[in-house]
Design a protein around this motif. Structure first.
Motif, mmCIF file in Angstrom:
data_model
loop_
_atom_site.group_PDB
_atom_site.id
_atom_site.type_symbol
_atom_site.label_atom_id
_atom_site.label_comp_id
_atom_site.label_asym_id
_atom_site.label_seq_id
_atom_site.Cartn_x
_atom_site.Cartn_y
_atom_site.Cartn_z
ATOM 1 N N ILE A 33 0.838 -1.200 0.000
ATOM 2 C CA ILE A 33 0.000 0.000 0.000
ATOM 3 C C ILE A 33 0.878 1.258 0.000
ATOM 4 N N ALA A 34 1.871 1.284 0.873
ATOM 5 C CA ALA A 34 2.765 2.443 0.971
ATOM 6 C C ALA A 34 3.545 2.653 -0.323
ATOM 7 N N THR A 35 4.036 1.578 -0.905
ATOM 8 C CA THR A 35 4.818 1.681 -2.139
ATOM 9 C C THR A 35 3.970 2.209 -3.289
ATOM 10 N N VAL A 36 2.782 1.671 -3.458
ATOM 11 C CA VAL A 36 1.901 2.132 -4.536
ATOM 12 C C VAL A 36 1.529 3.588 -4.321
ATOM 13 N N ASP A 41 0.949 7.234 -6.647
ATOM 14 C CA ASP A 41 -0.093 8.084 -6.066
ATOM 15 C C ASP A 41 -1.507 7.738 -6.544
ATOM 16 N N CYS A 42 -1.866 6.474 -6.383
ATOM 17 C CA CYS A 42 -3.259 6.096 -6.660
ATOM 18 C C CYS A 42 -3.703 5.051 -5.643
ATOM 19 N N ASN A 43 -5.015 4.922 -5.491
ATOM 20 C CA ASN A 43 -5.545 4.051 -4.447
ATOM 21 C C ASN A 43 -6.368 2.881 -4.995
ATOM 22 N N ARG A 44 -6.159 2.550 -6.253
ATOM 23 C CA ARG A 44 -6.797 1.378 -6.846
ATOM 24 C C ARG A 44 -5.697 0.459 -7.365
ATOM 25 N N ILE A 45 -5.768 -0.814 -6.969
ATOM 26 C CA ILE A 45 -4.722 -1.772 -7.306
ATOM 27 C C ILE A 45 -5.336 -2.998 -7.962
ATOM 28 N N ASN A 73 -8.945 0.171 5.576
ATOM 29 C CA ASN A 73 -8.523 1.212 6.524
ATOM 30 C C ASN A 73 -7.795 2.357 5.831
ATOM 31 N N TYR A 74 -6.975 2.030 4.829
ATOM 32 C CA TYR A 74 -6.200 3.051 4.125
ATOM 33 C C TYR A 74 -6.900 3.543 2.864
ATOM 34 N N GLN A 75 -8.169 3.185 2.717
ATOM 35 C CA GLN A 75 -9.034 3.635 1.626
ATOM 36 C C GLN A 75 -8.486 3.269 0.255
ATOM 37 N N LYS A 103 -17.801 -2.310 -2.657
ATOM 38 C CA LYS A 103 -17.186 -1.238 -3.433
ATOM 39 C C LYS A 103 -15.687 -1.107 -3.204
ATOM 40 N N ASP A 104 -15.074 -2.077 -2.529
ATOM 41 C CA ASP A 104 -13.662 -1.945 -2.193
ATOM 42 C C ASP A 104 -12.789 -3.121 -2.607
ATOM 43 N N ILE A 105 -13.313 -4.317 -2.544
ATOM 44 C CA ILE A 105 -12.527 -5.527 -2.776
ATOM 45 C C ILE A 105 -13.245 -6.373 -3.818
#
Length: 121
Positions: A33-36, A41-45, A73-75, A103-105
């Motif tokens: 999460i931190a590396t991505v 700088d995006c929150n979809r993987i 937790n880290y959105q 909507k998340d996983i």
């Protein structure tokens, strides 16, 4: 690890590739999460299931729940892609179904399905 950042409908998505396992425990998920976040700088993987340890798919270990809770937790939104028909556990099949209703996983057969989902949420 190779991170390919794509944009669809103004949504940035990180598509991860690697020759090594990327998620083996909770700490490795947090590191991912931190590396991505830092590198693209995006929150979809989007992540192939082969990059996650097999224990993740055995719900009795509770590893999937602990790891996926960190993404929430880290959105971060995550789509795990691959062939899930190899798993016969009814609990896992139900878990995948329930995740895909949220909507998340997400769990999809291929990257294209994951991109389509991320474009629309």
């Amino acid at each position: 690890m190779l991170i390919n950042k794509i944009s669809e409908n103004g949504i940035d998505i990180a598509v991860l590739n690697s020759d090594d396992l990327l998620i083996t425990d909770v700490q490795s998920a947090l590191d991912l999460i931190a590396t991505v976040n830092y590198e693209v700088d995006c929150n979809r993987i989007i992540l192939d299931k082969s990059l996650i340890c097999e224990e993740f798919f055995d719900l009795k270990t509770r590893l999937a729940g602990e790891i996926l809770q960190k993404f929430i937790n880290y959105q971060f939104k995550i789509a795990i892609v691959g062939d899930f028909s190899v798993y016969t556990s009814k609990s896992l099949v139900d878990f995948i179904y329930e995740c895909n209703q949220g909507k998340d996983i997400f769990f999809f057969g291929d990257e294209k399905q994951a991109i389509e989902k991320f474009k629309n949420i």
